[in-house]
Design an enzyme around this catalytic site. Sequence first.
Site, short mmCIF file in Angstrom:
data_model
loop_
_atom_site.label_atom_id
_atom_site.label_comp_id
_atom_site.label_asym_id
_atom_site.label_seq_id
_atom_site.Cartn_x
_atom_site.Cartn_y
_atom_site.Cartn_z
N GLY A 150 2.24 -1.31 2.91
CA GLY A 150 1.07 -0.88 2.19
C GLY A 150 -0.08 -0.37 3.09
O GLY A 150 0.27 0.71 3.78
N SER A 208 6.26 -1.43 8.80
CA SER A 208 5.30 -0.32 8.52
C SER A 208 3.97 -1.27 8.57
O SER A 208 3.67 -2.02 9.61
CB SER A 208 5.44 0.17 7.04
OG SER A 208 4.34 1.30 6.86
N TRP A 209 3.11 -1.29 7.67
CA TRP A 209 2.10 -2.15 7.60
C TRP A 209 2.35 -3.61 7.72
O TRP A 209 1.84 -4.45 8.40
CB TRP A 209 1.09 -2.12 6.36
CG TRP A 209 0.36 -3.63 5.82
CD1 TRP A 209 0.67 -4.24 4.93
CD2 TRP A 209 -0.78 -3.88 6.38
NE1 TRP A 209 -0.61 -5.28 4.90
CE2 TRP A 209 -1.19 -4.99 5.85
CE3 TRP A 209 -1.66 -3.51 7.76
CZ2 TRP A 209 -2.21 -5.80 6.36
CZ3 TRP A 209 -2.65 -4.42 8.44
CH2 TRP A 209 -2.93 -5.58 7.52
N ASP A 236 10.63 9.39 11.85
CA ASP A 236 9.50 8.80 10.92
C ASP A 236 8.00 9.61 11.10
O ASP A 236 7.43 9.48 11.93
CB ASP A 236 9.46 7.32 11.50
CG ASP A 236 8.21 6.49 10.49
OD1 ASP A 236 7.55 6.97 9.72
OD2 ASP A 236 8.63 5.08 10.67
N HIS A 248 11.36 6.51 7.75
CA HIS A 248 10.45 5.40 7.70
C HIS A 248 11.27 4.23 6.81
O HIS A 248 10.83 3.09 7.20
CB HIS A 248 9.10 5.85 7.15
CG HIS A 248 8.01 4.64 6.93
ND1 HIS A 248 7.50 4.26 8.30
CD2 HIS A 248 7.58 3.98 6.09
CE1 HIS A 248 6.65 3.23 7.78
NE2 HIS A 248 6.60 3.16 6.58
#
Length: 320
Positions: free
Chosen positions: A47, A114-115, A269, A297
């Site tokens: 997120g 990711s986050w 990505d 990603h």
Amino acid sequence: MTENRRTLYPEIEPYDTGMLDVGDGHTIYWERVGTPGGKPAVFLHGGPGAGCSPGQRRQFDPALYDVLLFDQRGCGRSTPFASLDHNTTWDIVGDMERLREMCGHEKWLVFGGSWGSTLALSYAQTHPDRVTELVLRGIFLSRQSELDWLCSYGASELYPEEWDRFVDHVPKDRQDDLIEAYRDLLDDPDPEVRKAAASAWNRWEGVTVTLLPEEDTINNMADGENAVATARIENHYFRNGCFLDEGQLLENAHKLAGIPGVIVQGRHDCCTPPRSAWDLKQVWPEVELQIVSDGGHLYTEPGITDGLVRASDRFAGKSA
């Protein structure tokens, strides 16, 4: 060899779920999957704001792991929904310690993409004595260059038609700072304005995370149940540099010394490009960096799935 790639484990249901009051008016949804007494692990969703999903449980062998997944502050089933109050990286790091103590674990493997990789690194650099291993995907270090890539110049050159759609949602006199402009739209008193802004914000991210066109994925991100929360929370974090100093996660990488780690990074990505994974490798030489030549990603892409599942298997003592 692509024909020998590992796939996700079969679907699995939690063996326990609950809500944990972490203070500041927030209550966190958590679930545990796998085998009680198995290798402890915590999964950190992306997120910021996305929440965890059933598919994410499947990156671990349930016979070997005891995995805790949770919806971060304001996300998914946690309450209050979409709240920005007391919602920072360091609040979540504190929540992770409360959850670890609740589970009774001395240490655990930390897994995030990711986050989730940002949060995993923040936690590991704060509590290195509580981390047995790190498995990371799609490295995001929250540097200004990475925020600019997504919201100023970079990904815009790869998806010009979608970029123009993202920009055109904002009044022309506000297009020089899209993060701030979207902040105002996402805080608008009119719920329809907020919803439309969230859809536009999330659609742009959905485009950058999909290597090949996946309209279902993009549409779900744009207009799914968590769309407004994802957009509001992500914008809040981006406006504040994810509550990290510029370059902090690289400068503090020496604190990861002695922690085994694997990074699975897609060569293509377009959301979190390989530069950040490469830069992290330079200051954390022990980590194994796998750049997947046909990867983007998402963890569901075949090459990314293969790397993640093999890493979690290895750290549980399971041979390839």
